[in-house]
Scaffold this motif. Sequence first.
Motif, PDB file in Angstrom:
ATOM      1  N   LEU A 107       0.842  -1.205   0.000  1.00 38.90           N
ATOM      2  CA  LEU A 107       0.000   0.000   0.000  1.00 38.90           C
ATOM      3  C   LEU A 107       0.872   1.248   0.000  1.00 38.90           C
ATOM      4  O   LEU A 107       0.627   2.199  -0.759  1.00 38.90           O
ATOM      5  CB  LEU A 107      -0.927  -0.004   1.217  1.00 38.90           C
ATOM      6  N   TRP A 108       1.913   1.258   0.855  1.00 39.44           N
ATOM      7  CA  TRP A 108       2.861   2.379   0.868  1.00 39.44           C
ATOM      8  C   TRP A 108       3.495   2.545  -0.517  1.00 39.44           C
ATOM      9  O   TRP A 108       3.645   3.671  -1.013  1.00 39.44           O
ATOM     10  CB  TRP A 108       3.965   2.126   1.903  1.00 39.44           C
ATOM     11  N   ALA A 109       3.887   1.420  -1.123  1.00 41.28           N
ATOM     12  CA  ALA A 109       4.545   1.474  -2.432  1.00 41.28           C
ATOM     13  C   ALA A 109       3.619   2.078  -3.480  1.00 41.28           C
ATOM     14  O   ALA A 109       4.059   2.882  -4.317  1.00 41.28           O
ATOM     15  CB  ALA A 109       4.981   0.072  -2.858  1.00 41.28           C
ATOM     16  N   MET A 110       2.334   1.705  -3.454  1.00 35.74           N
ATOM     17  CA  MET A 110       1.378   2.235  -4.422  1.00 35.74           C
ATOM     18  C   MET A 110       1.200   3.749  -4.245  1.00 35.74           C
ATOM     19  O   MET A 110       1.244   4.502  -5.232  1.00 35.74           O
ATOM     20  CB  MET A 110       0.027   1.543  -4.270  1.00 35.74           C
ATOM     21  N   VAL A 111       1.021   4.196  -3.002  1.00 37.50           N
ATOM     22  CA  VAL A 111       0.803   5.624  -2.731  1.00 37.50           C
ATOM     23  C   VAL A 111       2.044   6.438  -3.087  1.00 37.50           C
ATOM     24  O   VAL A 111       1.954   7.492  -3.734  1.00 37.50           O
ATOM     25  CB  VAL A 111       0.414   5.840  -1.251  1.00 37.50           C
ATOM     26  N   LEU A 112       3.223   5.951  -2.679  1.00 35.10           N
ATOM     27  CA  LEU A 112       4.461   6.680  -2.963  1.00 35.10           C
ATOM     28  C   LEU A 112       4.755   6.719  -4.457  1.00 35.10           C
ATOM     29  O   LEU A 112       5.227   7.737  -4.981  1.00 35.10           O
ATOM     30  CB  LEU A 112       5.629   6.034  -2.209  1.00 35.10           C
ATOM     31  N   ILE A 121      -3.213   5.259  -9.808  1.00 39.57           N
ATOM     32  CA  ILE A 121      -3.858   4.340  -8.862  1.00 39.57           C
ATOM     33  C   ILE A 121      -5.152   3.871  -9.524  1.00 39.57           C
ATOM     34  O   ILE A 121      -6.149   4.588  -9.555  1.00 39.57           O
ATOM     35  CB  ILE A 121      -4.154   5.026  -7.515  1.00 39.57           C
ATOM     36  N   THR A 122      -5.123   2.683 -10.082  1.00 40.49           N
ATOM     37  CA  THR A 122      -6.266   2.152 -10.816  1.00 40.49           C
ATOM     38  C   THR A 122      -7.103   1.239  -9.919  1.00 40.49           C
ATOM     39  O   THR A 122      -6.657   0.799  -8.859  1.00 40.49           O
ATOM     40  CB  THR A 122      -5.785   1.351 -12.043  1.00 40.49           C
ATOM     41  N   GLY A 123      -8.323   0.959 -10.386  1.00 39.79           N
ATOM     42  CA  GLY A 123      -9.205   0.066  -9.640  1.00 39.79           C
ATOM     43  C   GLY A 123      -8.609  -1.323  -9.493  1.00 39.79           C
ATOM     44  O   GLY A 123      -8.702  -1.940  -8.427  1.00 39.79           O
ATOM     45  N   LYS A 124      -7.989  -1.831 -10.564  1.00 37.84           N
ATOM     46  CA  LYS A 124      -7.368  -3.160 -10.509  1.00 37.84           C
ATOM     47  C   LYS A 124      -6.248  -3.198  -9.472  1.00 37.84           C
ATOM     48  O   LYS A 124      -6.084  -4.171  -8.749  1.00 37.84           O
ATOM     49  CB  LYS A 124      -6.791  -3.531 -11.884  1.00 37.84           C
ATOM     50  N   LYS A 125      -5.484  -2.100  -9.420  1.00 41.78           N
ATOM     51  CA  LYS A 125      -4.357  -2.048  -8.498  1.00 41.78           C
ATOM     52  C   LYS A 125      -4.847  -2.063  -7.049  1.00 41.78           C
ATOM     53  O   LYS A 125      -4.329  -2.812  -6.210  1.00 41.78           O
ATOM     54  CB  LYS A 125      -3.535  -0.782  -8.770  1.00 41.78           C
ATOM     55  N   VAL A 253       4.046  -3.446  -8.230  1.00 39.42           N
ATOM     56  CA  VAL A 253       4.093  -4.879  -8.553  1.00 39.42           C
ATOM     57  C   VAL A 253       5.169  -5.561  -7.721  1.00 39.42           C
ATOM     58  O   VAL A 253       4.946  -6.638  -7.147  1.00 39.42           O
ATOM     59  CB  VAL A 253       4.357  -5.100 -10.062  1.00 39.42           C
ATOM     60  N   ALA A 254       6.344  -4.933  -7.639  1.00 42.53           N
ATOM     61  CA  ALA A 254       7.437  -5.503  -6.832  1.00 42.53           C
ATOM     62  C   ALA A 254       7.020  -5.618  -5.370  1.00 42.53           C
ATOM     63  O   ALA A 254       7.305  -6.624  -4.701  1.00 42.53           O
ATOM     64  CB  ALA A 254       8.690  -4.636  -6.966  1.00 42.53           C
ATOM     65  N   GLY A 255       6.334  -4.590  -4.860  1.00 46.16           N
ATOM     66  CA  GLY A 255       5.900  -4.604  -3.470  1.00 46.16           C
ATOM     67  C   GLY A 255       4.888  -5.684  -3.162  1.00 46.16           C
ATOM     68  O   GLY A 255       4.831  -6.203  -2.039  1.00 46.16           O
ATOM     69  N   MET A 256       4.079  -6.082  -4.163  1.00 45.96           N
ATOM     70  CA  MET A 256       3.056  -7.107  -3.946  1.00 45.96           C
ATOM     71  C   MET A 256       3.660  -8.442  -3.517  1.00 45.96           C
ATOM     72  O   MET A 256       3.012  -9.232  -2.817  1.00 45.96           O
ATOM     73  CB  MET A 256       2.243  -7.309  -5.222  1.00 45.96           C
ATOM     74  N   TYR A 257       4.888  -8.708  -3.925  1.00 40.09           N
ATOM     75  CA  TYR A 257       5.515  -9.991  -3.580  1.00 40.09           C
ATOM     76  C   TYR A 257       5.865 -10.073  -2.097  1.00 40.09           C
ATOM     77  O   TYR A 257       6.273 -11.125  -1.616  1.00 40.09           O
ATOM     78  CB  TYR A 257       6.741 -10.236  -4.464  1.00 40.09           C
ATOM     79  N   THR A 296      -0.407  -6.645 -11.530  1.00 37.41           N
ATOM     80  CA  THR A 296       0.416  -6.774 -12.732  1.00 37.41           C
ATOM     81  C   THR A 296      -0.386  -6.389 -13.977  1.00 37.41           C
ATOM     82  O   THR A 296       0.138  -5.742 -14.898  1.00 37.41           O
ATOM     83  CB  THR A 296       0.919  -8.224 -12.889  1.00 37.41           C
ATOM     84  N   ALA A 297      -1.668  -6.755 -13.991  1.00 39.38           N
ATOM     85  CA  ALA A 297      -2.518  -6.480 -15.154  1.00 39.38           C
ATOM     86  C   ALA A 297      -2.968  -5.028 -15.227  1.00 39.38           C
ATOM     87  O   ALA A 297      -3.435  -4.571 -16.279  1.00 39.38           O
ATOM     88  CB  ALA A 297      -3.748  -7.392 -15.126  1.00 39.38           C
ATOM     89  N   SER A 298      -2.827  -4.278 -14.129  1.00 35.57           N
ATOM     90  CA  SER A 298      -3.239  -2.868 -14.144  1.00 35.57           C
ATOM     91  C   SER A 298      -2.318  -2.062 -15.057  1.00 35.57           C
ATOM     92  O   SER A 298      -1.152  -2.411 -15.256  1.00 35.57           O
ATOM     93  CB  SER A 298      -3.206  -2.288 -12.727  1.00 35.57           C
ATOM     94  N   ARG A 299      -2.849  -1.006 -15.610  1.00 39.18           N
ATOM     95  CA  ARG A 299      -2.077  -0.216 -16.565  1.00 39.18           C
ATOM     96  C   ARG A 299      -1.035   0.650 -15.868  1.00 39.18           C
ATOM     97  O   ARG A 299      -1.307   1.250 -14.828  1.00 39.18           O
ATOM     98  CB  ARG A 299      -3.004   0.678 -17.383  1.00 39.18           C
TER      99      ARG A 299
END
Length: 316
Positions: A107-112, A121-125, A253-257, A296-299
């Motif tokens: 979540l931090w990775a996505m916001v940053l 920040i897409t719906g898929k993400k 994507v990297a953070g999701m792992y 990964t599939a998010s744009r």
Amino acid sequence: MNSSIKGHLSMLGANTLWGLMSPLSKFVMAAGVVTPLVVTDMRIAGAMVLFWIASFFQKPEHVPHGDLARLFGAALLGIVLNQGCFIFGVSLTTPGDASIITTSMPLWAMVLAAFILKEPITGKKVLGIAAGAAGALLLIMGSGNQVKATATTGGNYAIWGDLLVLSAQLCYALYIVLYKNFVNKYSLTTIMKWMFTYAFICTLPFSAGDLMRTNWAALQPSHIGALAFIVIGATFLSYMLIVVGQKLLRPTVAGMYNYVQPLVACIVAVLWGMDSFNWIKGVAVVLIFGGVYLVTASRSRKELDNYKAHENAQKS
């Protein structure tokens, strides 16, 4: 091999090794011979030596002073503050709370990434991160061997511990976002040898006392083997893989792992007879890897820009 697949395999491998490190670290420290600070210093010192040895087998790279300063910042965020805040945080709170808080890193990775790299920040993400977090929380909360809170981890101490663990996740997320483009400038060996050298210099003053007080002769062969894996596999190899993944994948994507770590720890617990597999854990596995797929599939920002440019070209 496709670069995207290579990035995914690298992040999967690194987080699998980190997931294995968790039960092995507990096994080593349960003997009471080495402290968490000693284990951390052994990881950093061992990786530093291995990366310097590896650098002798490649073409030398000149790193100017400005980039050395940036690598010092990377070492602080990605190694010193990340590992230091986590270790001291776990000592003040419960392992269960710490495990739950670690799920905040993607979540931090996505916001940053949205603020710094202008990643959308897409719906898929968002759905992917939520699914992965739900899966990780199912594994953590459903674990049969969570340590309960004690008097020493209650009250204000637990709050400070939680904040430190949260800070560790923020520092690591900042590292993978801020240095996303910088890591492409040099080889992973050059980057890691300097990062671990700086990390060793920063941590040694805090761990020197514990290192000198450690009774090394009391370590059993099984403990030495576990420490060797922690240094070589869960530090040297995993950080090499992390840089590969960082170069090839978007930060979110990297953070999701990060969610793979509790999954691996759960599998080890089942194999060692410390826990049992049930349908809840099966659902958790599906949620974690489903979440990784959605993110990964998010744009990406580049894909959205290309899409908008194509739409504008069609209109004109």
